[in-house]
Write a protein that holds these residues in place. Structure first.
Motif, mmCIF file in Angstrom:
data_model
loop_
_atom_site.group_PDB
_atom_site.id
_atom_site.type_symbol
_atom_site.label_atom_id
_atom_site.label_comp_id
_atom_site.label_asym_id
_atom_site.label_seq_id
_atom_site.Cartn_x
_atom_site.Cartn_y
_atom_site.Cartn_z
ATOM 1 N N LEU A 144 -2.816 8.451 6.836
ATOM 2 C CA LEU A 144 -3.941 8.436 7.826
ATOM 3 C C LEU A 144 -4.421 9.850 7.900
ATOM 4 C CD1 LEU A 144 -6.017 6.651 9.460
ATOM 5 C CD2 LEU A 144 -4.515 6.673 11.166
ATOM 6 N N THR A 145 -3.353 10.831 8.323
ATOM 7 C CA THR A 145 -3.757 12.156 8.715
ATOM 8 C C THR A 145 -4.568 12.718 7.583
ATOM 9 O OG1 THR A 145 -1.920 12.234 10.290
ATOM 10 C CG2 THR A 145 -2.911 14.018 9.602
ATOM 11 N N ILE A 146 -3.767 12.529 6.460
ATOM 12 C CA ILE A 146 -4.273 13.104 4.984
ATOM 13 C C ILE A 146 -5.907 12.648 4.727
ATOM 14 C CG2 ILE A 146 -3.963 13.384 2.677
ATOM 15 C CD1 ILE A 146 -2.308 15.443 4.481
ATOM 16 N N ILE A 147 -6.066 11.431 4.659
ATOM 17 C CA ILE A 147 -7.388 10.976 4.299
ATOM 18 C C ILE A 147 -8.141 11.273 5.272
ATOM 19 C CG2 ILE A 147 -7.203 8.561 5.328
ATOM 20 C CD1 ILE A 147 -8.592 9.853 1.706
ATOM 21 N N TRP A 164 -9.457 -2.152 11.532
ATOM 22 C CA TRP A 164 -10.714 -2.375 10.521
ATOM 23 C C TRP A 164 -10.045 -2.503 9.037
ATOM 24 C CZ3 TRP A 164 -14.252 2.090 12.254
ATOM 25 C CH2 TRP A 164 -14.924 2.004 13.591
ATOM 26 N N ALA A 165 -9.052 -1.499 8.798
ATOM 27 C CA ALA A 165 -8.505 -1.453 7.604
ATOM 28 C C ALA A 165 -7.674 -2.803 7.255
ATOM 29 C CB ALA A 165 -7.275 -0.321 7.468
ATOM 30 N N ARG A 166 -7.097 -3.410 8.425
ATOM 31 C CA ARG A 166 -6.225 -4.502 8.367
ATOM 32 C C ARG A 166 -7.059 -5.680 8.059
ATOM 33 N NH1 ARG A 166 -2.775 -6.366 6.843
ATOM 34 N NH2 ARG A 166 -2.638 -4.542 5.747
ATOM 35 N N ALA A 167 -8.205 -5.877 8.640
ATOM 36 C CA ALA A 167 -9.218 -6.705 8.318
ATOM 37 C C ALA A 167 -10.003 -6.934 6.947
ATOM 38 C CB ALA A 167 -10.449 -6.921 9.397
ATOM 39 N N LEU A 168 -10.057 -5.528 6.484
ATOM 40 C CA LEU A 168 -10.772 -5.395 5.099
ATOM 41 C C LEU A 168 -9.339 -5.728 4.207
ATOM 42 C CD1 LEU A 168 -12.898 -2.168 4.939
ATOM 43 C CD2 LEU A 168 -13.679 -4.463 4.998
ATOM 44 N N ALA A 169 -8.360 -5.547 4.426
ATOM 45 C CA ALA A 169 -7.220 -5.835 3.764
ATOM 46 C C ALA A 169 -7.174 -7.272 3.256
ATOM 47 C CB ALA A 169 -5.879 -5.189 4.056
ATOM 48 N N ARG A 170 -7.214 -8.088 4.330
ATOM 49 C CA ARG A 170 -7.112 -9.361 4.172
ATOM 50 C C ARG A 170 -8.266 -10.197 3.470
ATOM 51 N NH1 ARG A 170 -4.461 -13.777 3.117
ATOM 52 N NH2 ARG A 170 -4.946 -15.621 4.659
ATOM 53 N N GLY A 171 -9.285 -9.070 3.831
ATOM 54 C CA GLY A 171 -10.522 -9.809 2.959
ATOM 55 C C GLY A 171 -10.638 -9.568 1.596
ATOM 56 N N LEU A 172 -9.534 -8.907 1.110
ATOM 57 C CA LEU A 172 -9.754 -8.648 -0.255
ATOM 58 C C LEU A 172 -8.900 -9.899 -0.935
ATOM 59 C CD1 LEU A 172 -8.357 -4.881 -1.052
ATOM 60 C CD2 LEU A 172 -10.660 -5.899 -1.189
ATOM 61 N N ASP A 173 -8.539 -10.798 -0.180
ATOM 62 C CA ASP A 173 -7.802 -12.075 -0.872
ATOM 63 C C ASP A 173 -9.018 -12.824 -1.184
ATOM 64 O OD1 ASP A 173 -5.321 -11.096 -0.409
ATOM 65 O OD2 ASP A 173 -4.904 -12.088 1.351
ATOM 66 N N PRO A 174 -8.870 -13.711 -2.103
ATOM 67 C CA PRO A 174 -9.975 -14.781 -2.496
ATOM 68 C C PRO A 174 -10.261 -15.774 -1.442
ATOM 69 C CG PRO A 174 -8.127 -14.743 -4.185
ATOM 70 C CD PRO A 174 -7.774 -13.949 -3.029
ATOM 71 N N ASP A 175 -11.715 -15.812 -1.253
ATOM 72 C CA ASP A 175 -12.406 -16.288 0.059
ATOM 73 C C ASP A 175 -11.624 -17.879 0.191
ATOM 74 O OD1 ASP A 175 -13.725 -14.118 0.279
ATOM 75 O OD2 ASP A 175 -15.591 -15.259 0.067
ATOM 76 N N GLY A 241 -8.842 2.651 1.226
ATOM 77 C CA GLY A 241 -7.794 2.902 -0.100
ATOM 78 C C GLY A 241 -6.754 3.796 0.116
ATOM 79 N N GLY A 242 -7.304 5.086 0.487
ATOM 80 C CA GLY A 242 -6.263 6.124 0.810
ATOM 81 C C GLY A 242 -5.306 6.056 1.931
ATOM 82 N N TYR A 243 -5.863 4.956 2.687
ATOM 83 C CA TYR A 243 -4.658 4.871 3.971
ATOM 84 C C TYR A 243 -3.802 3.316 3.554
ATOM 85 C CZ TYR A 243 -3.273 2.866 8.362
ATOM 86 O OH TYR A 243 -2.825 2.402 9.738
ATOM 87 N N GLU A 244 -4.515 2.410 3.451
ATOM 88 C CA GLU A 244 -3.985 0.939 3.357
ATOM 89 C C GLU A 244 -2.886 0.903 2.500
ATOM 90 O OE1 GLU A 244 -3.213 -2.592 5.271
ATOM 91 O OE2 GLU A 244 -4.552 -1.143 5.712
ATOM 92 N N THR A 245 -3.112 1.277 1.024
ATOM 93 C CA THR A 245 -2.307 0.908 0.101
ATOM 94 C C THR A 245 -1.081 2.073 0.288
ATOM 95 O OG1 THR A 245 -3.567 2.586 -1.350
ATOM 96 C CG2 THR A 245 -3.756 -0.190 -1.487
ATOM 97 N N THR A 246 -1.443 3.371 0.787
ATOM 98 C CA THR A 246 -0.233 4.321 0.727
ATOM 99 C C THR A 246 0.648 3.967 1.694
ATOM 100 O OG1 THR A 246 -1.779 6.081 0.048
ATOM 101 C CG2 THR A 246 0.162 6.701 0.830
ATOM 102 N N VAL A 247 0.229 3.315 3.096
ATOM 103 C CA VAL A 247 1.025 3.008 3.942
ATOM 104 C C VAL A 247 2.264 1.796 3.466
ATOM 105 C CG1 VAL A 247 1.540 1.566 6.109
ATOM 106 C CG2 VAL A 247 -0.506 3.144 5.863
ATOM 107 N N HIS A 248 1.655 1.040 2.589
ATOM 108 C CA HIS A 248 2.694 0.123 2.129
ATOM 109 C C HIS A 248 3.434 0.560 1.055
ATOM 110 C CE1 HIS A 248 0.644 -2.621 4.952
ATOM 111 N NE2 HIS A 248 -0.287 -2.784 4.146
ATOM 112 N N MET A 249 3.087 1.428 0.400
ATOM 113 C CA MET A 249 3.873 1.981 -0.612
ATOM 114 C C MET A 249 5.003 2.946 -0.109
ATOM 115 S SD MET A 249 1.433 3.915 -3.866
ATOM 116 C CE MET A 249 0.297 4.316 -2.878
ATOM 117 N N THR A 250 4.907 3.518 0.917
ATOM 118 C CA THR A 250 5.847 4.478 1.983
ATOM 119 C C THR A 250 6.785 3.349 2.499
ATOM 120 O OG1 THR A 250 4.276 6.001 2.141
ATOM 121 C CG2 THR A 250 6.336 6.074 3.362
#
Length: 408
Positions: A144-147, A164-175, A241-250
């Motif tokens: 988060l700091t880097i992006i 906001w990122a959490r809601a968008l991440a859930r929203g990537l799932d099929p409707d 993208g720079g925040y959500e996926t990298t959090v979970h990678m770590t």
């Protein structure tokens, strides 16, 4: 398996009870066949070779601009946040070419000292600190700091992005998998991101600075420039993208190393394995579990003809554990990718025209975190016997994880 059994398997795969370990379901699906019917309005693509075929073929796209995606029926392309997520060639090719000029190895390399500084400061606070919640204390703070630094976003605004990122991440799932409330939250989050960055972009257009948004606004290639809408969409996509996926990678990396202390010990004795370890950890437990593609024209796959508009779900995480490609795939082996070579690569960042734009940045962040970890930490005590995961399926990651990082 009969149809009832297959339907049960697919339902089980997407069940919250399987969030902690979906991999047995992926193996079972692969045993059923190369293509497995699902309630998502699309076949699951289960094996590595078929997954790579789809990802590398530009005729398998998103289909939003043509209004043919079965994953978000009735949703207009302009209502989907993130330019690259909603585009196919040739529009995607043009936009990717422009934005890619700001993501050269040289530009990304400039961030290394800042990432190393942030990582060192965070490790100072978490090593030998007793019980900590690693997602909040470490995994979320570095990306988060880097992006936000990259985009020139003030530190005072960090807190508002997570929800906001959490809601968008859930929203990537099929409707079809989302409740009306989750659909509303996705739309509200997209609106909030757009409103925030609309003001930021307007400021940078009149008062450019030394940040990525200013550089993107100034980009020009053969007389072509990003429009205001494109710049806005890219800002939302980059922060998400720079925040959500990298959090979970770590988070996934820390959990895997804590559960495999012999691999942490190996890495401590052979720190030159860090780049290979990043690849193996991404193969072993990637944050992006699957992605969707739509046939933009008639395609053949695994003996079946797909008409234009038919969709498939590419099981990235399942392909990464295909035993025909990766021997003993359920074993974490940090030497698996050592020495480079031309062997099969994991699919954590995708393949083809939609290969992750931020892959180099994410990889560098993980390499720095791992290098710091092996220098500073001798043992990772996992204090949660059953870690908690977010509800999201497409992007799978820890909600929280209590650990103890020991230096001696």
């Amino acid at each position: 398996m009969d149809g009832t059994t297959v339907a049960g398997l697919v339902f089980d795969m997407f069940s919250p009870a399987r969030r902690a370990n979906p991999y047995p379901c992926y193996h079972a699906a692969r045993e059923v066949g190369a293509l497995v019917p699902s309630p998502l309005g699309a076949y699951l693509v289960t094996g590595y070779h078929d997954c790579t075929t789809v990802l590398q073929d530009p005729a398998w796209g998103h289909g939003y601009s043509d209004g043919i995606s079965p994953f978000r029926p009735g949703v207009a392309a302009d209502d989907i946040p993130g330019s690259f997520i909603r585009m196919d060639p040739p529009d995607h090719t043009r936009l990717r070419g422009l934005v890619g000029r700001a993501f050269t190895p040289r530009e990304i390399g400039r961030l290394r000292p800042r990432i190393e500084q942030i990582a060192a400061e965070l490790f100072d606070t978490v090593v030998d600190a007793g019980e900590i919640e690693i997602v909040d204390a470490l995994a979320s703070r570095i990306p988060l700091t880097i992006i936000c630094d990259l985009l020139g976003v003030p530190a005072a605004d960090y807190a508002r992005f997570d929800g906001w990122a959490r809601a968008l991440a859930r929203g990537l799932d099929p409707d079809v998998l989302l409740s009306p409330e989750e659909l509303r939250q996705r739309d509200d989050a997209a609106d909030a991101f757009n409103e925030y960055f609309r003001d930021v972009v307007a400021q940078r257009l009149t008062r450019p600075g030394d940040d990525l948004i200013s550089r993107l606004a100034a980009l020009e290639q053969d007389g072509d420039r990003l429009t205001g809408t494109e710049l806005l969409d890219i800002c939302v996509l980059l922060l998400f993208g720079g925040y959500e996926t990298t959090v979970h990678m770590t988070g996934n990396c820390v959990l895997a190393l804590g559960r495999h202390p012999e691999q942490l010990a190996l890495l401590r004795t052979q720190p030159d394995l860090v780049p290979a370890a990043v690849d193996e950890l991404l193969r072993f437990d990637p944050p992006v579990q699957f992605t969707n593609r739509v046939a933009l024209q008639e395609r053949q796959l695994a003996g079946r003809t797909f008409a234009r508009g038919e969709g498939v779900v590419v099981l990235i995480a399942g392909a990464n554990r295909d035993p025909r490609i990766f021997p003993v795939p359920d074993r974490l082996d940090l030497t698996r990718f050592a020495g480079g070579g031309l062997g099969p690569r994991h699919l954590a960042f995708g393949l083809g025209v939609h290969f992750c734009l931020g892959a180099q940045l994410a990889r560098m962040e993980l390499e720095i975190i791992l290098a710091m970890l092996v220098r500073r930490v001798t043992a990772i005590d996992i204090l949660d016997s059953s870690p908690s995961y977010h509800d999201t399926l497409t992007i799978r990651g820890l909600r929280n994880l209590r650990v103890r990082l020991r230096s001696g």
